[in-house]
Structure formats: structure tokens, C-alpha cells
Design a protein around this motif. Structure first.
Motif, PDB file in Angstrom:
ATOM      1  N   THR A 123       0.846  -1.186   0.000  1.00 58.41           N
ATOM      2  CA  THR A 123       0.000   0.000   0.000  1.00 58.41           C
ATOM      3  C   THR A 123       0.880   1.234   0.000  1.00 58.41           C
ATOM      4  O   THR A 123       1.785   1.358   0.827  1.00 58.41           O
ATOM      5  N   ASP A 124       0.622   2.136  -0.951  1.00 64.39           N
ATOM      6  CA  ASP A 124       1.356   3.400  -0.990  1.00 64.39           C
ATOM      7  C   ASP A 124       0.532   4.501  -0.356  1.00 64.39           C
ATOM      8  O   ASP A 124      -0.697   4.556  -0.536  1.00 64.39           O
ATOM      9  N   TYR A 125       1.221   5.380   0.390  1.00 65.76           N
ATOM     10  CA  TYR A 125       0.633   6.563   1.004  1.00 65.76           C
ATOM     11  C   TYR A 125       1.340   7.765   0.383  1.00 65.76           C
ATOM     12  O   TYR A 125       2.327   8.273   0.932  1.00 65.76           O
ATOM     13  N   PRO A 126       0.866   8.231  -0.787  1.00 70.01           N
ATOM     14  CA  PRO A 126       1.597   9.238  -1.555  1.00 70.01           C
ATOM     15  C   PRO A 126       1.828  10.563  -0.832  1.00 70.01           C
ATOM     16  O   PRO A 126       2.886  11.164  -0.983  1.00 70.01           O
ATOM     17  N   ARG A 127       0.862  11.035  -0.059  1.00 67.45           N
ATOM     18  CA  ARG A 127       1.038  12.325   0.635  1.00 67.45           C
ATOM     19  C   ARG A 127       2.107  12.246   1.714  1.00 67.45           C
ATOM     20  O   ARG A 127       2.713  13.253   2.068  1.00 67.45           O
TER      21      ARG A 127
END
Length: 152
Positions: A123-127
């Protein structure tokens, strides 16, 4: 297995705060757990006004979907923001667009959330420039800057 509407109404649920976002607060009633589902998460969530349902994220392998039952929210899908309310449906395919929901209304947001429960996911958390690696119950979070590709 079976849950009546009365059974669901009596479920107390659990308050959850996202481990990366203290503003992501929700009451979670796991309908799937209550009937013994192992590979599919089905949750009735309630998000209070002024809170997010989760941290802005995108799954690499799991799919998710949200059906809004009551209340209003601002849905962020990548760079786009849209108003959602009762009867609206959001689907998040794998390797899709990062997303979140923010209750910008004055009443609780109630949604049915459905998602896969794979043993492994990324899972990516871009912010936040972070990535979560989930492997059979073990969770590891790394900064995007620390990810090094392996050349074979």
C-alpha cells in the motif's frame, strides 16, 4: 451465516484510528468477521464530521469498494475531488488511483466498505511518501526515499 438488521444494529463496533493519520477516525462494525468471512472484509463504518475514513492511499494488489448509506463526504480520487452522498458507489481497482474520504458534512458518514483480505499486499501513502508492506500479519512501513530497486 446470517446477521439480521437487529443484530447489526446491536453491534457495538470498534473505534479505529489510522496508524498514519490521527484525523482518520471511524467506528467499524465488521459484518464479515461476524459471519466468519476470512478472505473478504465487509465493514459498516461511521466517520464523524471533520474526520477522514483512512489515510490517502492506493493498494497494489487488493481491491476495495465503498457504498455510501448516509451522510456526505468529499472523496479524493488521485487529483480529483468530488462530493459523494447516499447511494453513491466508489470502486478502487488494484494498482489504481490513490483515494480517501473526508466527512465535510455536519452528520456522521455511514458507508459499507468491502475489500479483499490478501495475505500479502503493498500500500502506498503518496502524501506521506511511505509504503506499507504487509506479509501474513507482519507490517513494515518504509519511506519512499529508502526503497531501492533490485536489479537482476
Amino acid at each position: 451465516m446470517y446477521l439480521s438488521a437487529q443484530d447489526i444494529e446491536r453491534m457495538e463496533g470498534t473505534e479505529k484510528v489510522h496508524f498514519l493519520n490521527p484525523q482518520a477516525v471511524r467506528r467499524n462494525r465488521s459484518l464479515g468477521d461476524a459471519v466468519g468471512l476470512e478472505r473478504l472484509g465487509v465493514h459498516l463504518i461511521t466517520v464523524p464530521p471533520g474526520h477522514y475514513s483512512t489515510e490517502y492511499h492506493a493498494h497494489r494488489y487488493e481491491e476495495e469498494a465503498v457504498y455510501v448509506l448516509s451522510g456526505r463526504a468529499r472523496a479524493t480520487l488521485g487529483e480529483d475531488t468530488l462530493a459523494v452522498g447516499p447511494g453513491d458507489f466508489l470502486g478502487y481497482p488494484t494498482n489504481g488511483t490513490a483515494h480517501d474520504l473526508y466527512n465535510d458534512g455536519d452528520e456522521p458518514l455511514v458507508c459499507l466498505v468491502v475489500g479483499q483480505r490478501l495475505a500479502q499486499d503493498v500500500t502506498d501513502y503518496p502524501r506521506l511518501a511511505k509504503r506499507l508492506y504487509r506479509n501474513s500479519g507482519e507490517w513494515d512501513v518504509v519511506d519512499h526515499a529508502d526503497i531501492r530497486p533490485v536489479r537482476r
